[in-house]
Design an enzyme around this catalytic site. Structure first.
Site, PDB file in Angstrom:
ATOM      1  N   VAL A   1      -5.744  -1.963   7.015  1.00 45.85           N
ATOM      2  CA  VAL A   1      -4.754  -1.493   6.050  1.00 45.85           C
ATOM      3  C   VAL A   1      -4.481   0.008   6.139  1.00 45.85           C
ATOM      4  O   VAL A   1      -3.604   0.510   5.444  1.00 45.85           O
ATOM      5  CB  VAL A   1      -5.185  -1.836   4.602  1.00 45.85           C
ATOM      6  CG1 VAL A   1      -5.164  -3.327   4.372  1.00 45.85           C
ATOM      7  CG2 VAL A   1      -6.554  -1.247   4.282  1.00 45.85           C
ATOM      8  N   TYR A   2      -5.205   0.733   6.970  1.00 42.45           N
ATOM      9  CA  TYR A   2      -4.958   2.158   7.093  1.00 42.45           C
ATOM     10  C   TYR A   2      -3.581   2.389   7.716  1.00 42.45           C
ATOM     11  O   TYR A   2      -3.325   1.974   8.855  1.00 42.45           O
ATOM     12  CB  TYR A   2      -6.024   2.847   7.946  1.00 42.45           C
ATOM     13  CG  TYR A   2      -7.403   2.921   7.324  1.00 42.45           C
ATOM     14  CD1 TYR A   2      -7.621   2.565   5.998  1.00 42.45           C
ATOM     15  CD2 TYR A   2      -8.488   3.358   8.061  1.00 42.45           C
ATOM     16  CE1 TYR A   2      -8.885   2.635   5.430  1.00 42.45           C
ATOM     17  CE2 TYR A   2      -9.757   3.446   7.502  1.00 42.45           C
ATOM     18  CZ  TYR A   2      -9.949   3.076   6.190  1.00 42.45           C
ATOM     19  OH  TYR A   2     -11.208   3.153   5.625  1.00 42.45           O
ATOM     20  N   SER A   3      -2.700   3.049   6.974  1.00 41.24           N
ATOM     21  CA  SER A   3      -1.338   3.346   7.437  1.00 41.24           C
ATOM     22  C   SER A   3      -0.631   2.082   7.930  1.00 41.24           C
ATOM     23  O   SER A   3       0.069   2.103   8.943  1.00 41.24           O
ATOM     24  CB  SER A   3      -1.361   4.415   8.537  1.00 41.24           C
ATOM     25  OG  SER A   3      -1.975   5.600   8.080  1.00 41.24           O
TER      26      SER A   3
ATOM     27  N   GLY B   1      -1.663  -0.438   9.478  1.00 46.48           N
ATOM     28  CA  GLY B   1      -2.036  -0.840  10.830  1.00 46.48           C
ATOM     29  C   GLY B   1      -1.836   0.235  11.879  1.00 46.48           C
ATOM     30  O   GLY B   1      -2.315   0.096  13.010  1.00 46.48           O
TER      31      GLY B   1
ATOM     32  N   PRO C   1     -11.520   3.346   0.493  1.00 47.67           N
ATOM     33  CA  PRO C   1     -11.216   3.759   1.865  1.00 47.67           C
ATOM     34  C   PRO C   1     -11.868   2.840   2.882  1.00 47.67           C
ATOM     35  O   PRO C   1     -12.707   2.026   2.527  1.00 47.67           O
ATOM     36  CB  PRO C   1     -11.784   5.167   1.959  1.00 47.67           C
ATOM     37  CG  PRO C   1     -11.680   5.680   0.576  1.00 47.67           C
ATOM     38  CD  PRO C   1     -12.051   4.502  -0.274  1.00 47.67           C
TER      39      PRO C   1
END
Length: 321
Positions: free
Chosen positions: A52-54, A56, A321
């Site tokens: 889910v960071y940015s 993908g 995070p």
């Protein structure tokens, strides 16, 4: 940089990890390349990301860099799944295995070294969730498995389930927020992690940036606290109690002739049960300061003073995070 085993497993990682949460959002690909190069040059091996960071993009950038900038064999790559793009938790077997396949596709890898459940999903039976970890290991998609943002009892339950039957993949890593400003994990989570034979991978070991001392006199332009997207992330650590701890870190740093960042990072790095703190830097300059902390071992009297002043903080907004 020294390497450590993650818990009682055979997995060796550098004692400082590189986080990628800002990659593709606040950190452009060229800057990410500079960070990864500097990290590897300093002896770093552990790089942490999530699907889910940015949306993908962090995985896509990391995958490109593993092909074009550093050797895949030099790195211990870890990613996380269990949060849908809309923010809903989903640790069903169906979602997890599909998410892992999508992560591998974005990374351009046949396997990751460590795959972690990003959050605990109360709507899915834990045995179903853990069966996905077993399948991922048996199928060769990952070498090791772990959990992230779990409570102590959840870690204990998951670890016990995995140990209950031969052939299940043991939980070797637990990722959680841990710093001088967030010590409540020492009550239950850290003991459960150590008892399970897992290693702790602290995220936000610098107290969401507050332990660097940059917020002592206000909100610097360009800082996370001044960014509407991150202000809620930082704000819980800007109270009087946290300020008292920060001042103690600054005093220790002045006495040692180092930065507050080095003091705060060295403290958490060498806590019992910790395998490697995960440092997320927006810029190469920030990362360089974190890497410089590797040379510092806190004197016992300073460590004891910081222990005394930093009573566990519990009323902090939950983020993942």
């Amino acid at each position: 940089m020294e390497e450590r085993h993650v818990g009682r497993s055979g997995l060796l990682v550098s004692r400082l990890g590189l986080g990628t949460m800002t990659w593709g959002q606040d950190t452009e690909p060229d800057e990410a390349a500079s960070q990864l190069t500097a990290f590897v040059d300093a002896g770093g091996t552990l790089v942490d990301t999530a699907d889910v960071y940015s949306d993908g993009d962090a995985e896509r950038i990391l995958g490109h860099l593993l092909r074009e900038v550093v050797g895949r064999d030099e790195m211990v790559v870890t990613t996380k799944s269990a949060i849908r793009p809309d923010g809903r938790y989903d640790a069903s077997r169906r979602h997890l295995l599909a998410a892992l396949d999508a992560s591998l596709d974005r990374l351009g890898l046949e396997y990751v070294d460590l795959w972690q459940l990003h959050v605990y999903d109360p709507a899915t039976p834990l045995e179903e969730t853990l069966s996905a970890l077993d399948e991922a290991v048996v199928s060769g998609r990952t070498r090791y498995v772990g959990v992230s943002n779990y409570a102590g009892w959840q870690v204990a339950k998951a670890a016990a389930w995995q140990r209950a039957w031969p052939g299940r993949a043991p939980v070797v890593a637990v990722q959680a927020e841990y710093s001088l400003l967030r010590r409540d994990v020492e009550r239950e989570l850290l003991p459960a992690t150590v008892d399970a034979g897992a290693g702790l991978l602290p995220w936000s070991p610098l107290g969401r940036g507050v332990l660097t001392g940059k917020y002592r006199t206000g909100l610097p332009a360009g800082s996370r606290a001044a960014n509407p997207h991150f202000s809620d992330f930082v704000q819980p650590y800007l109270d009087e109690e946290c300020g008292r701890i920060v001042e103690s870190v600054v005093t220790a740093a002045e006495g040692l002739g180092v930065t507050p960042l080095s003091v705060a990072l060295s403290w958490v790095r060498d806590r019992p049960g910790v395998a490697a703190p995960i440092v997320g830097a927006r810029t190469s300059a920030q990362l360089a300061q974190a890497l410089a902390s590797d040379a510092l071992t806190l004197p016992q009297e300073i460590r004891a003073a910081l222990d005394d002043v930093s009573d566990p903080v519990s009323d902090i907004a939950a983020v993942h995070p």
